[in-house]
Design an enzyme around this catalytic site. Structure first.
Site, short mmCIF file in Angstrom:
data_model
loop_
_atom_site.label_atom_id
_atom_site.label_comp_id
_atom_site.label_asym_id
_atom_site.label_seq_id
_atom_site.Cartn_x
_atom_site.Cartn_y
_atom_site.Cartn_z
N ASN A 213 -15.75 -6.17 33.82
CA ASN A 213 -17.21 -5.26 32.99
C ASN A 213 -18.74 -4.83 34.42
O ASN A 213 -18.55 -6.64 35.07
CB ASN A 213 -17.89 -6.40 31.98
CG ASN A 213 -16.70 -6.08 30.21
OD1 ASN A 213 -16.57 -6.89 30.04
ND2 ASN A 213 -16.60 -4.73 30.29
N GLY A 214 -19.01 -4.55 34.45
CA GLY A 214 -20.54 -4.77 35.54
C GLY A 214 -19.61 -3.94 37.02
O GLY A 214 -20.23 -4.68 37.76
N ASP A 242 -14.25 -11.08 23.60
CA ASP A 242 -15.26 -11.07 21.85
C ASP A 242 -14.63 -9.42 20.93
O ASP A 242 -15.03 -9.36 20.26
CB ASP A 242 -16.63 -10.43 21.77
CG ASP A 242 -17.05 -9.69 22.71
OD1 ASP A 242 -16.26 -8.58 23.73
OD2 ASP A 242 -17.62 -8.64 22.77
N ASP A 268 -21.82 -14.09 26.99
CA ASP A 268 -22.89 -13.37 27.01
C ASP A 268 -23.61 -12.87 26.27
O ASP A 268 -23.88 -11.85 26.21
CB ASP A 268 -22.52 -12.40 28.17
CG ASP A 268 -23.30 -10.90 28.80
OD1 ASP A 268 -24.00 -11.67 29.30
OD2 ASP A 268 -23.08 -10.60 28.85
ZN LIG Z 1 -25.67 -11.52 31.13
#
Ligand SMILES: [Zn+2]
Length: 381
Positions: A213-214, A242, A268
């Protein structure tokens, strides 16, 4: 001495079923399998006992956050996560104006002095707008050692992790300076190629902020940051397990490639964790939660990028187990490995004699039913 017995005890050497734990004040005195000779004070038959969870990437929860609001709300955030099994956590800040980050770092350093949090994680401001996720690109900065030193000083020794996009000009100098200062450098919110990421690892980066992610998706001719971070053994990788941020296959591949000692579960979590759908904030960004999924609310009013999670670390533990990861490996990823990353492995992170009595009692479905921190029940079974 408090004796817990009858449950399935998850230790670094395997699951003791049944097993027992004897506590001496704030510490674990002894752990064993079978039935103890002494009469147990607490019968945990049918329950799991895991080491207290350690979340090194968490912004908020229970309606409050570390990223904005007064210090009391930061305390509430820590209490919310402790009540759900996270006995140790870093407070994660997001990109904001430098002066504001300094102010918040100083405020949160007070919570670290009080032992409510184990330190700070700076997720920004030295990130790439190309993979900004829920971060405000207006306040992102090119890596700057002087700016890092201001933030480091504001945190008074409590800055533990900083996320950096290594392709930005000045990143290598910043990675070297942070590493010298004893701060773990994580690669994240980045458009880096695999080669640039390998250079960052050579300069001292040892961690990945929410792997996959990212960052650009891995391609077989350009594996990107994700490929390099998975490839190098000295790198620990966070995953947000998640059920929203990653396909279960991605979770399993990361677990298999990194092995049990290099995977780190993180929540997160944002303020919306544990709260109903609705409108929330993450730093300067507005967040809309629908169906339990948090997304940035664009100026147009439309939902944009995923904005952190609404999960607790306990939720990700449960999901990782349902995705097929062995319970002992999940306990390593949720407790033992992040403890080592924080340099706390001599104090907590496993159900082993001599370590803090930080533990989570879970039901058959791995839902937390009781939490103990340093020998004290926060929520009783
Ligand atoms: Zn974060």
């Amino acid at each position: 001495m408090l004796l817990l017995a009858g449950g399935r005890i998850v230790t670094p050497d395997g699951v003791l079923s049944p097993g027992w734990i004897r506590l001496a004040g704030p510490l674990i005195d002894a752990v064993g399998s079978g039935s103890p000779r002494d009469q147990p004070v607490l019968d945990l038959s049918g329950q799991w006992v895991l080491p207290g969870f350690i979340d090194i990437h968490v912004h908020g929860g229970g309606g409050t956050s570390f990223t904005e609001g007064p210090v009391d709300e930061a305390r509430q955030t820590a209490a919310f996560h402790r009540g759900h099994g996270t006995t140790t956590m870093l407070a994660s800040l997001v990109t904001a104006p430098l002066a504001e980050l300094e102010t918040r770092a100083a405020m949160l350093a007070g919570l670290a002095d009080d032992g409510l949090i184990a330190g700070l994680h700076l997720e920004g401001p030295f990130l790439s707008p190309a993979h900004r996720g829920a971060q405000d690109p207006r306040h992102m900065l090119a890596p700057d050692v002087a700016a890092f030193e201001r933030l480091h000083a504001a945190a008074r020794g409590h800055l533990r992790v900083i996320t950096v996009a290594p392709e930005l000009p000045g990143a290598i100098e910043l990675i070297e300076a942070a590493t010298r200062a004893g701060v773990t450098v994580a690669v994240g919110h980045t458009d880096a190629t695999a080669d640039v990421t390998l250079a960052a690892i050579d300069a001292g980066a040892t961690h990945a902020t929410h792997l996959f992610n990212g960052m650009r998706p891995p391609h077989h001719r350009e594996p990107g940051a994700a490929g390099a971070l998975l490839d190098r053994d000295e790198v620990t990788c966070e995953v947000i397990a998640d059920g929203v941020h990653l396909h279960d296959i991605a979770i399993r591949l990361a677990a298999r490639l990194k092995g049990p000692g290099r995977l780190v579960l993180v929540s997160d979590a944002v303020a919306a964790a544990g709260m109903p759908d609705g409108r929330y904030r993450l730093g300067s960004m507005r967040v809309a939660v629908a169906g339990g999924v948090a997304r940035v609310l664009e100026d147009s009013g439309q939902p944009g990028a995923i904005a952190g999670s609404t999960a607790t670390l306990a939720d990700t533990v449960r999901h990782a187990i349902s995705a097929g990861l062995p319970v002992t490996n999940v306990a390593a990823a949720a407790s033992t490995t992040p403890a080592r990353l924080l340099g706390l492995d001599g104090r907590t992170g496993a159900l082993s004699p001599g370590l803090a009595a930080d533990l989570v009692v879970c039901d058959h479905y791995f839902r937390p039913r009781a939490v103990m921190r340093q020998g004290q029940w926060l929520a009783r079974p």
